[in-house]
Design an enzyme around this catalytic site. Structure first.
Site, PDB file in Angstrom:
ATOM      1  N   ASP A 170      -4.993   0.776  -4.218  1.00 49.89           N
ATOM      2  CA  ASP A 170      -4.282   1.413  -5.322  1.00 49.89           C
ATOM      3  C   ASP A 170      -4.614   0.772  -6.656  1.00 49.89           C
ATOM      4  OD1 ASP A 170      -2.922   3.150  -3.709  1.00 49.89           O
ATOM      5  OD2 ASP A 170      -1.259   1.750  -3.379  1.00 49.89           O
ATOM      6  N   TYR A 201      -3.551  -8.787   4.528  1.00 48.17           N
ATOM      7  CA  TYR A 201      -3.037  -8.602   3.168  1.00 48.17           C
ATOM      8  C   TYR A 201      -2.065  -9.721   2.846  1.00 48.17           C
ATOM      9  CZ  TYR A 201      -4.875  -3.856   2.587  1.00 48.17           C
ATOM     10  OH  TYR A 201      -5.698  -2.771   2.440  1.00 48.17           O
TER      11      TYR A 201
END
Lengths: 244, 244
Positions: free
Chosen positions: A52, A110
Site C-alpha cells: 500500500d 511483516y
C-alpha cells in the site's frame, strides 16, 4: 534473456505503493525507470507483493528479464546510481525463468512499529504509529497467539479485495517492547490485502479494553471484515523479509 | 521566574546546527519560536553544547526561565504541538537558577554511525556515513583504546576554535559492528569543537591502512590538528546522552 532477482529496501513515504498507477509515483515505476536508464530497454518488473501507499520494506523482491550482461554488484551499483535516496537495491542474482517473486515465495515476515510514548520521536515519525497511552504488551502478545495456525482470514481482509482463497497459515505472531518502541511481528505463508494492518488494529482495540483478550479466534470464525478492528495506519508497516 | 530543563531529540538534517545564526534556520531559534507561542514571551534558551550543521541528537538538554505555570507533560505537549516533526521535546523538569545545561553537565556520550555495505540503505541515508569497503572493526576498536584517559586533545580540535583549555578525559571509546552498521561510541567529560568527527576520521584512516593501529597516542602528543585525520561528515554524528 536472463531473469534477475533484485532485493531492495524502500522508504514508502513518498510513494503510492509498489504497483504502477496512472498519475501517481510508485516504487515499481521508479525502479523500471532506473532499469531502463541502465540497460537501455524498458522492462516490466514483477514484485513479490502489492504494498500500500506509505508502507516500507526492509526486503522487497522483484524480477525482470534482461539482455544486459551486468550482474551482482555491478548491476546493484548501476541501479542505485539511478534510483532516488529512498529506494536502494542490495541484492541481484540470476534465477531460472520459472522463478516468480510472488508464487515462488514460501513465506513473508511483516513488522509493525508503534512509538509508545507521551512525546513524539523525530526519528520514528515516518516509520511508526505514535500512541501516547501505555500499551500492555504482555496482554497484546497473549492475544496475538490467537492468530497462529491455518485459518480463513477473510475477517482480516480489506473489503473489496478480489482474492478467492482467503486461507493463510500464520506460524509466528508476537508483540514485544524495546523501551518505548513496540514491535508487532507476523510470519506466515502469505497475507491478504491489509491483513497485517487489520491484525494490529484489532490488537490495539484489545489493549484499549474494547475487546476481550481471547477474542481473536471468534473474530476469525466470523469470516466478516466488520467483526475485526480498524485498519492501522500504513506508515508503521514494514515488509521485513521474503522467504524462498 | 522558574528555570525549566528541557530534554529533546532532533534530526539535524534541515538545521544549521543548534545556535541562532543570521539568515539560517537553527534548532535553538525554532525552539525559541515554539516557547514564545506557548508562553507568549520570547525567552532565551541555553543549550548543553553547540552542535554543527547536520548533527543529530537523541538527547539534547537546554534551559529557559519562564513565568509560565505549565509543567511536565503539559509543557511537553504544548511545545511539541508547535515544533516541526524533526524536533521533539520528551522531558521537562524544574531546576534551580544555578543549573547550567553546559557547565552542570559531568559528561556526554556521542555516537557515530557508518553504514558499511556495497549498497546504500534508505533508512540510514541521513543518519550515517556510507562506506562501501569492509571496515576491520576489531582493528578500529583496538586503535580507539588509544583515546582513553585525560589528554590535551588539541590535535583533535578544529583549527580556529577559540577554546583555551583543550584537556578532556575520555572514559569510553569503542567501535562495534551490528551487521552492516558500524557504531563508534565515545564518552567523556567534554568534547572540543569537531573532536568526535576528527576521532572517527582518524580511525577510518587507520582502517584504510594509511596509519598504524597504535598511532593515536603520538597524534595526541603532537598537539597539532594537522597530525590527525580528516573530519568525518556531520550526518553520522549523534549527541546520544548528557550526564548530570
Amino acid at each position: 534473456m536472463q531473469r534477475l532477482l533484485l532485493t531492495m529496501r524502500f522508504d514508502g513515504t513518498r510513494y503510492h505503493g509498489w504497483q504502477v498507477q496512472k498519475n501517481a509515483v510508485t516504487v515499481q515505476q521508479t525502479l523500471q525507470d532506473a532499469i531502463e536508464k541502465v540497460t537501455g530497454v524498458r522492462s516490466g518488473v514483477t514484485g513479490c507483493s502489492r504494498t500500500d501507499a506509505g508502507v516500507h520494506a526492509n526486503m522487497f523482491c522483484c524480477t525482470f528479464d534482461t539482455e544486459s550482461r551486468l550482474r551482482g554488484n555491478s548491476m546493484i551499483s548501476a541501479l542505485n546510481a539511478n534510483l532516488p535516496d529512498d529506494i536502494a537495491v542490495y541484492g541481484c542474482s540470476e534465477v531460472p525463468a520459472s522463478f516468480h517473486p510472488r508464487y515462488s515465495a514460501v513465506g513473508k515476515r511483516y513488522r509493525y512499529y508503534i512509538w509508545n510514548s507521551p512525546a513524539r520521536n523525530p526519528f520514528w515519525e515516518k516509520y511508526s504509529l505514535h500512541l501516547r497511552w501505555h500499551l500492555d504488551v504482555d496482554l497484546m502478545n497473549e492475544a496475538a497467539a490467537g492468530f497462529l495456525g491455518r485459518h480463513d482470514f477473510s475477517s482480516f481482509c480489506a473489503a473489496g479485495s478480489s482474492v478467492k482463497d482467503t486461507v493463510r497459515a500464520i506460524n509466528r505472531c508476537s508483540v514485544e517492547r524495546d523501551g518505548e518502541l513496540v514491535v508487532f511481528t507476523a510470519e506466515g505463508d502469505g497475507f491478504l490485502y491489509n491483513m497485517v494492518r487489520i491484525m494490529v488494529g484489532t490488537l490495539l482495540e484489545i489493549a484499549a479494553g474494547k475487546r476481550e483478550k481471547d477474542c481473536i479466534p471468534s473474530v476469525i470464525a466470523a469470516k466478516n471484515r466488520e467483526c475485526a478492528g480498524a485498519t492501522a495506519p500504513a506508515k508503521g508497516l514494514f515488509l521485513d523479509k521474503v522467504f524462498y
